[in-house]
Structure formats: structure tokens, C-alpha cells
Design a protein around this motif. Sequence first.
Motif, PDB file in Angstrom:
ATOM      1  N   VAL A  82      29.922   8.393  64.733  1.00 12.29           N
ATOM      2  CA  VAL A  82      28.969   9.143  65.553  1.00 12.29           C
ATOM      3  C   VAL A  82      28.107  10.056  64.688  1.00 12.29           C
ATOM      4  O   VAL A  82      26.892  10.148  64.861  1.00 12.29           O
ATOM      5  CB  VAL A  82      29.720   9.963  66.634  1.00 12.29           C
ATOM      6  N   GLN A  83      28.746  10.715  63.724  1.00 10.85           N
ATOM      7  CA  GLN A  83      27.990  11.627  62.868  1.00 10.85           C
ATOM      8  C   GLN A  83      26.944  10.861  62.054  1.00 10.85           C
ATOM      9  O   GLN A  83      25.809  11.307  61.896  1.00 10.85           O
ATOM     10  CB  GLN A  83      28.952  12.397  61.962  1.00 10.85           C
ATOM     11  N   LEU A  84      27.311   9.687  61.563  1.00  7.07           N
ATOM     12  CA  LEU A  84      26.351   8.874  60.801  1.00  7.07           C
ATOM     13  C   LEU A  84      25.179   8.448  61.685  1.00  7.07           C
ATOM     14  O   LEU A  84      24.029   8.397  61.242  1.00  7.07           O
ATOM     15  CB  LEU A  84      27.054   7.641  60.216  1.00  7.07           C
ATOM     16  N   ASP A  91      22.518   2.184  62.274  1.00  7.23           N
ATOM     17  CA  ASP A  91      21.828   1.824  63.506  1.00  7.23           C
ATOM     18  C   ASP A  91      22.836   1.375  64.563  1.00  7.23           C
ATOM     19  O   ASP A  91      23.603   0.442  64.340  1.00  7.23           O
ATOM     20  CB  ASP A  91      20.828   0.695  63.239  1.00  7.23           C
ATOM     21  N   ARG A  92      22.787   2.029  65.702  1.00  5.52           N
ATOM     22  CA  ARG A  92      23.716   1.725  66.786  1.00  5.52           C
ATOM     23  C   ARG A  92      23.670   0.257  67.189  1.00  5.52           C
ATOM     24  O   ARG A  92      24.702  -0.377  67.425  1.00  5.52           O
ATOM     25  CB  ARG A  92      23.381   2.613  67.993  1.00  5.52           C
ATOM     26  N   GLU A  93      22.453  -0.309  67.238  1.00  2.16           N
ATOM     27  CA  GLU A  93      22.326  -1.667  67.766  1.00  2.16           C
ATOM     28  C   GLU A  93      22.902  -2.720  66.804  1.00  2.16           C
ATOM     29  O   GLU A  93      23.135  -3.853  67.196  1.00  2.16           O
ATOM     30  CB  GLU A  93      20.872  -1.986  68.147  1.00  2.16           C
ATOM     31  N   HIS A 158      42.458  11.323  69.706  1.00  2.00           N
ATOM     32  CA  HIS A 158      43.234  10.115  69.399  1.00  2.00           C
ATOM     33  C   HIS A 158      42.482   8.850  69.803  1.00  2.00           C
ATOM     34  O   HIS A 158      42.704   7.777  69.268  1.00  2.00           O
ATOM     35  CB  HIS A 158      44.564  10.142  70.157  1.00  2.00           C
ATOM     36  N   ASN A 159      41.626   8.988  70.798  1.00  2.00           N
ATOM     37  CA  ASN A 159      40.911   7.820  71.318  1.00  2.00           C
ATOM     38  C   ASN A 159      39.481   7.892  70.783  1.00  2.00           C
ATOM     39  O   ASN A 159      38.914   8.965  70.705  1.00  2.00           O
ATOM     40  CB  ASN A 159      40.897   7.886  72.838  1.00  2.00           C
ATOM     41  N   ALA A 160      38.935   6.765  70.432  1.00  2.00           N
ATOM     42  CA  ALA A 160      37.583   6.778  69.871  1.00  2.00           C
ATOM     43  C   ALA A 160      36.636   7.541  70.806  1.00  2.00           C
ATOM     44  O   ALA A 160      36.678   7.361  72.020  1.00  2.00           O
ATOM     45  CB  ALA A 160      37.105   5.348  69.686  1.00  2.00           C
ATOM     46  N   VAL A 161      35.811   8.429  70.225  1.00  2.00           N
ATOM     47  CA  VAL A 161      34.876   9.168  71.060  1.00  2.00           C
ATOM     48  C   VAL A 161      33.743   8.267  71.532  1.00  2.00           C
ATOM     49  O   VAL A 161      33.013   8.593  72.467  1.00  2.00           O
ATOM     50  CB  VAL A 161      34.290  10.416  70.340  1.00  2.00           C
ATOM     51  N   LEU A 162      33.589   7.123  70.843  1.00  2.00           N
ATOM     52  CA  LEU A 162      32.556   6.169  71.227  1.00  2.00           C
ATOM     53  C   LEU A 162      33.062   4.774  70.867  1.00  2.00           C
ATOM     54  O   LEU A 162      33.528   4.565  69.751  1.00  2.00           O
ATOM     55  CB  LEU A 162      31.272   6.481  70.441  1.00  2.00           C
ATOM     56  N   ALA A 294      31.295  18.473  64.722  1.00  2.00           N
ATOM     57  CA  ALA A 294      30.581  17.303  64.209  1.00  2.00           C
ATOM     58  C   ALA A 294      31.162  16.023  64.800  1.00  2.00           C
ATOM     59  O   ALA A 294      32.352  15.937  65.096  1.00  2.00           O
ATOM     60  CB  ALA A 294      30.677  17.268  62.691  1.00  2.00           C
ATOM     61  N   GLY A 295      30.293  15.022  64.972  1.00  2.00           N
ATOM     62  CA  GLY A 295      30.763  13.685  65.320  1.00  2.00           C
ATOM     63  C   GLY A 295      31.253  13.515  66.736  1.00  2.00           C
ATOM     64  O   GLY A 295      32.137  12.707  66.988  1.00  2.00           O
TER      65      GLY A 295
END
Lengths: 319, 171
Positions: A82-84, A91-93, A158-162, A294-295
Motif C-alpha cells: 500500500v505504501q509503495l 501500479d495497482r492495475e 494480521h490480515n492484508a489491509v488490501l 504508513a501503509g
Amino acid sequence: MPHLDELKSAIKERLPELDFVIGWGRGFDPIHATPLFMRTEADVDKLEWGPLNVHNTATYLPSLRGKKVGVVVKGCDSRSVVQLMQENLIDREDLVIFGMPCTGVVDLTKIKNAVGDLGMVRDVQISGDTITVTAGGKEHALALADVLNNKCTVCQYHNAVLSDVFVGEPIEPSVPEDQVYADILEFEEQTPAERMAFWESQMNRCIRCYACRNACPMCVCRDHCVAQSRDPNWLSQRHDVGEKMMFQLIHAMHLAGRCTECGECERACPVDIPLVRLKKKINKEIKELFDYQAGIDPEATPPLLAFKVEEQNIREREW
Amino acid sequence: MPPLAGKELRIVGFLCNWCSYGGADTAGVGRFSQPTDLRIIRVPCSGRIDPLFILRTFMNGADGVLVSGCHPRDCHYSEGNLYARRRLEILQRLMPFIGIEPERFSYTWVSASEGQRWQKVVGTFTDEIHAIGPAKPFGVSMEQLEKQMAGVLASPENAGAEKQEVERAAS
Ligand code: SF4
Ligand code: SF4
Ligand code: SF4
């Protein structure tokens, strides 16, 4: 790992549209996992998930820009992703994020301290709360809680934020949020002279190998790192404690508001310098001053790239 | 008695060209007496100050660092000092963590017309640094330091060395 098979089939399903997927596989011995680049279904079968998956898979992403990649993440790794994104470094896509709830990873230094030589590991078995390491002809049954990485003992994510694919049941934070920085507060109870002596004795061991920098997912300057620049010449080649500390301060300040406390710097350090402590301190201040971590939010602006005309939490000095 | 008692300390001031540098000038023109420990480095804007300038200054042996810029809302470049404030505040909170006493670094705002305020700021800050004395350089133990200083002061060329030290400090 009950959900590992589910994760594998999810990866196989998306594999055709991707150049490869980054995860973890078995390393050169049973205790060292290694990053795994999965290109075929056979590769996916080698994927492992568990307390040995210490590496931050996000570290590779900025240098892979332009490729379509999948990445398997722990909660903390997802914050780096996420921070990157936030800094427009990936690039997200072009990215597919796979997550599972993470119960924590080990600190290999803690295991080494318990079993002696990590070069002699013959077998590792993990069952329930115990990790059994066979090394030097002996079996060592260790409580996972005792060899867990410090970051995991206070983990809030613990769980991915995204994630695009998430498999399994989400886990609650390890401790209440206000306990995350307890270690920093404890360190601050010392006098300034004691604190300086602490850092001097730690930095004394530093060999200026820059592994801490190279492992950091947010260190993206590559050949332009000020540690090696001659113009401006921020650091000399002198090998004294001051120069080494100066480098860590550069790293810490360049990570202010960006460091996700993934711990890669500390993990990569061959002489076990507690590098996260410096960064955690800055993160604690950023949390207090700007209520920011962050992130977490891909749309947010890092606090040091912004300002408020009236800062609510900065109390300046009266002269 | 500490070897440097009564001597000047090394205090470095990063001053914004548009406000505080002018303020210090105003104080000079107004003949307000000021301590002479401060070596001023003029910068185009407090926003130009990389917090690493300050850390490097301490690592190079400064006893104190003062940053002064234009008051918020008065920046010549409209927002340089507002970015600076966030960075400097983080730095100020980080420094005690590595063992540099919190008194040794301060940042503030002084405008070009505030000669009197400048006098007060620089006077107060210098007094505070004198109250805690010279900084211990990073990586040198207190015993090593005292030995070095005692060596310098006791040597036959002491007079010469001391003169040099004073000249170096004055330059
Ligand atoms: S910090 Fe949290 S997400 Fe990261 S490895 Fe530890 S438990 Fe897993
Ligand atoms: S500084 Fe260390 S903890 Fe922070 S992002 Fe980089 S590697 Fe992770
Ligand atoms: S990894 Fe450790 S030894 Fe290497 S430069 Fe960083 S702090 Fe020093």
C-alpha cells in the motif's frame, strides 16, 4: 495450514494473466524459507505458508514495474504494498494481491540463541504452538510465542489491509493498539547518556554492509543513495561509530512517515542491531502528531509531504 | 573543573535569509548585546533545511543547533516553513532517543524586524546550552574525552594550542 490449498488454486486460476507470482518456498535447509517466483502450476505447488515466511515479498515490487505480477502477502507485507502504491512506485492495475491471515513469523536470531548453530538444522516441525528444530543431533521443542518476531507480538494487521484474493478467517490484533509502542516508552525511561551508550555499543558492531538498506522495501533510491554519493558527500568512508550512526539516522529520517515496521532492515542485519527501534520511535511520534500510520490507505498523503497552517498537536516553544 | 569551563561552546544556527537572518542583523544594527557562541549559516528558507543537516552538525561535534525561520504564514515562498515545522518537530522528538539532550536543539520563528526577539532567543538558547555544557561526541566515551582534553591543556604547547583553539573558534 488448512487454507493453503485454497490459496494455491486461487493463484493457479490467476497465473495465466500474470508474468509470475511471488511467495515463499523451502530454502536450502528446513529452517530458511526463501522467496519463490512461481511461473507454472508446478511452482505453485511448492508454495509454503507459515511462521518461516519471514521475507517481505513487497520488497521486489518497485524493480518489477511494468510487469504483471502477483504477490502473496502477510499483513505487514501488504502495508508495504500500500505504501509503495501511495508513493506511486508501483501500479495497482499490474498487481494481484493474495492474502491469508498471518499468525506470525519467527525471528531466526531467537531460534539461533535457543538451539546454538543454525547451520546444522536437519529438520523443522511446526505443530500448534510449538516449533521443533532438530539441530546438532538434538531436538529442541520451542514455544512459538518465545521465538516470534517482536513485530508479531504486537501486530495490529494480521490480515492484508488490501487484497484481491483473501483466503481464511481474519484474525484479531495481537494486543490492544495502545500497547504497540510499550517497548519504546520503556527504552525512553533511561537517561540520555545511557541511551547514547546503548546506540554506541550497537553501532560499534555495524560493518556498513548496507544489507539493512537493501532489504528495505521503501528504500528505492538504489544507485542514488546518499550513503554512497560523493556529491554531496554525506558520509565518509571512515569506519567510526559516528558515521555508522549517521547512516542509520539517514535511513530513519528518509523513512519517516513511510516505514511500515516490516522489520526487514533488522532481519537482514548480520550483526543483529535493533534497527526497528529507531524507526518505531519515529512512527510513534508520527502517530501522536498526525494520527497517521504508513501503509494503510493507498489514497493518503505521507504526513511529511503535507502540512496544516495550524498544527493541532505541535506545541512550539515559547521564548 | 571541566576543561572547557568559561569557554565558548559550538552552537550552529540555521537562519532563513528572509526573516531571521535579517532579525539577527537588526539586532546587530540596534547594538543589542548577544552571546558570540552562535555560528550562523544562512539558508534560503527554513524549508531548505534537511533535518540531516542538523544531525550531521551534531555528529560533527556541535554543542547546540538553533533553527530560525519566518513566522508561519509569513514565508517568502509561502509554505516552506510549514513543511519545515513538521520535519523539525519529528527531529526534535527523535534526538533524545539517541542520547542527545533535548535542550540542544530548538527551532523558532523570528522576523526581520524582531531584533529584540532575536536577542532573547539567542540569549536564552545559549544560556541553556551553557547550563548543560559541551556535548559528548557520538562514539567517544567520556573518559576518552577527558583524557584528550586534559592532554591538550597540560602539554607544553598548551598556550599555543589554546590560542589556536580560540582562533579556530573565532574564525
Ligand atoms: S507482523 Fe503481523 S502480519 Fe506481519 S508477520 Fe507478524 S503477525 Fe504476520
Ligand atoms: S525501515 Fe525497516 S522496518 Fe521500516 S520499512 Fe524499511 S525495512 Fe521495513
Ligand atoms: S545491516 Fe547491520 S551491519 Fe549492515 S549496514 Fe545495516 S546496521 Fe550495519
